[in-house]
Design a protein around this motif. Structure first.
Motif, mmCIF file in Angstrom:
data_model
loop_
_atom_site.group_PDB
_atom_site.id
_atom_site.type_symbol
_atom_site.label_atom_id
_atom_site.label_comp_id
_atom_site.label_asym_id
_atom_site.label_seq_id
_atom_site.Cartn_x
_atom_site.Cartn_y
_atom_site.Cartn_z
ATOM 1 N N LEU A 153 -10.724 0.975 7.134
ATOM 2 C CA LEU A 153 -9.713 0.984 6.119
ATOM 3 C C LEU A 153 -10.128 2.899 5.682
ATOM 4 C CD1 LEU A 153 -9.029 -2.330 5.089
ATOM 5 C CD2 LEU A 153 -7.259 -1.218 5.863
ATOM 6 N N ASP A 154 -11.458 2.029 4.717
ATOM 7 C CA ASP A 154 -12.702 3.068 4.052
ATOM 8 C C ASP A 154 -12.904 4.165 4.603
ATOM 9 O OD1 ASP A 154 -13.298 1.208 1.916
ATOM 10 O OD2 ASP A 154 -15.547 0.757 3.011
ATOM 11 N N GLU A 160 -9.398 -5.740 1.495
ATOM 12 C CA GLU A 160 -10.521 -5.668 1.901
ATOM 13 C C GLU A 160 -10.896 -7.537 1.170
ATOM 14 O OE1 GLU A 160 -12.888 -2.282 2.260
ATOM 15 O OE2 GLU A 160 -13.285 -2.992 0.470
ATOM 16 N N ASN A 163 -6.569 8.647 -6.548
ATOM 17 C CA ASN A 163 -7.637 7.557 -6.098
ATOM 18 C C ASN A 163 -7.545 6.534 -6.473
ATOM 19 O OD1 ASN A 163 -8.466 10.039 -4.424
ATOM 20 N ND2 ASN A 163 -9.473 11.277 -5.730
ATOM 21 N N ARG A 177 -7.254 15.062 1.689
ATOM 22 C CA ARG A 177 -6.257 15.606 1.913
ATOM 23 C C ARG A 177 -6.065 16.199 0.164
ATOM 24 N NH1 ARG A 177 -2.580 15.070 5.857
ATOM 25 N NH2 ARG A 177 -0.950 16.403 4.948
ATOM 26 N N PHE A 214 0.853 -1.291 -0.562
ATOM 27 C CA PHE A 214 -0.280 0.046 -0.251
ATOM 28 C C PHE A 214 0.594 1.129 0.187
ATOM 29 C CE2 PHE A 214 -2.207 3.391 1.372
ATOM 30 C CZ PHE A 214 -3.468 3.292 1.226
ATOM 31 N N VAL A 224 -12.722 -3.694 10.851
ATOM 32 C CA VAL A 224 -11.343 -3.563 10.250
ATOM 33 C C VAL A 224 -12.114 -2.756 8.405
ATOM 34 C CG1 VAL A 224 -9.278 -4.706 8.865
ATOM 35 C CG2 VAL A 224 -10.546 -5.474 10.519
ATOM 36 N N ASN A 225 -13.026 -3.376 7.629
ATOM 37 C CA ASN A 225 -13.612 -2.680 6.129
ATOM 38 C C ASN A 225 -13.465 -0.884 6.534
ATOM 39 O OD1 ASN A 225 -12.712 -4.766 4.404
ATOM 40 N ND2 ASN A 225 -15.191 -5.305 4.610
ATOM 41 N N TRP A 285 -9.919 6.023 6.377
ATOM 42 C CA TRP A 285 -8.868 6.078 6.046
ATOM 43 C C TRP A 285 -7.984 6.758 4.883
ATOM 44 C CZ3 TRP A 285 -6.234 1.560 8.646
ATOM 45 C CH2 TRP A 285 -6.189 1.597 10.737
ATOM 46 N N VAL A 286 -8.404 5.769 3.998
ATOM 47 C CA VAL A 286 -8.674 5.668 2.151
ATOM 48 C C VAL A 286 -9.980 7.407 2.500
ATOM 49 C CG1 VAL A 286 -9.327 5.519 0.108
ATOM 50 C CG2 VAL A 286 -8.496 3.618 1.794
ATOM 51 N N ARG A 287 -10.605 7.713 2.578
ATOM 52 C CA ARG A 287 -11.657 8.689 3.119
ATOM 53 C C ARG A 287 -10.315 9.985 3.054
ATOM 54 N NH1 ARG A 287 -14.432 5.620 1.126
ATOM 55 N NH2 ARG A 287 -13.382 5.749 -0.622
ATOM 56 N N THR A 288 -9.760 9.758 4.154
ATOM 57 C CA THR A 288 -8.763 10.995 4.963
ATOM 58 C C THR A 288 -7.954 11.533 3.221
ATOM 59 O OG1 THR A 288 -9.008 9.833 7.198
ATOM 60 C CG2 THR A 288 -7.168 11.250 6.875
ATOM 61 N N PHE A 289 -7.287 10.431 3.311
ATOM 62 C CA PHE A 289 -6.394 11.061 1.714
ATOM 63 C C PHE A 289 -6.850 11.175 1.337
ATOM 64 C CE2 PHE A 289 -3.434 6.494 3.403
ATOM 65 C CZ PHE A 289 -2.090 7.753 3.163
ATOM 66 N N GLU A 290 -8.289 11.134 0.334
ATOM 67 C CA GLU A 290 -8.959 11.630 -0.509
ATOM 68 C C GLU A 290 -8.809 13.360 -0.313
ATOM 69 O OE1 GLU A 290 -10.312 7.435 -2.328
ATOM 70 O OE2 GLU A 290 -11.698 8.651 -1.334
ATOM 71 N N VAL A 307 -2.765 -4.691 10.383
ATOM 72 C CA VAL A 307 -3.176 -3.770 10.195
ATOM 73 C C VAL A 307 -4.406 -4.296 10.961
ATOM 74 C CG1 VAL A 307 -5.187 -2.875 8.532
ATOM 75 C CG2 VAL A 307 -2.626 -3.948 7.981
#
Lengths: 114, 114
Positions: free
Chosen positions: A100-101, B108, B97, A110, A4, A96-97, A103-108, A14
């Motif tokens: 993870l989602d 997942e 993205n 930013r 990743f 967990v899913n 966390w990715v939203r935080t990336f997106e 994780v």
């Protein structure tokens, strides 16, 4: 190992991170997740080669976190023992899913102001 | 820094990783992404304090990867020069993205057989 963003991830690491568990708490959860039986702390201590106080602290935490079920067995000699079993593996995966989602939203988020 | 599965990530490092760029290629992309002007390799070399051959290799890669546009200006003295400009920042974000989403799908998938 899962790649990743140019870093290597171990799936177990994780899950442990998402659930905020210590090494021994996660070992215990993982062991219980592979069994369909109930165990006493005594049995868990033997199976996992961890001392009883570590097991007791760990099952307490897993129980509080709603990850294992605890059932009470009254003994004929008086007193009782507790038996522990994994609660709902699918629910753990769902948590967990979802994390993870998030966390990715935080990336997106930013990334959108990059 | 962004937290993901108990590891720290720098957004720039993630973008660099997704696009498969070297340090100088990413520096150049980042510089161009913050400008709305076209630049010659000479100008880029001065602005970024990178030698001309590094800039030339880097713009070539970014152009091949469809991340920058190149326009040719014919000179009155004969010959021509190239001018470089960021192509489409929104498209770059889209690529990042999509890659992030794919990485999470990998997690997942692995998690589903946990």
């Amino acid at each position: 190992m899962i790649d990743f963003a140019c870093k290597k991830f171990d799936l177990d690491e994780v899950i442990k991170c998402v659930l905020g568990l210590s090494k021994s708490e996660f070992r215990l959860l993982k062991f219980l997740s592979e069994q369909d039986t109930r165990f006493t702390t005594e049995e868990l201590s033997k199976k996992l080669k961890l001392d009883k106080s570590t097991i007791q602290r760990s099952v307490k935490k897993l129980h509080e976190r709603n990850l294992v079920t605890r059932s009470q067995i009254n003994q004929t000699v008086g007193g009782y023992i507790f038996l522990y079993k994994i609660k709902n593996k699918e629910n753990i995966k769902k948590i967990v899913n979802e994390t993870l989602d998030n966390w990715v939203r935080t990336f997106e988020k930013r990334l959108s102001s990059w």
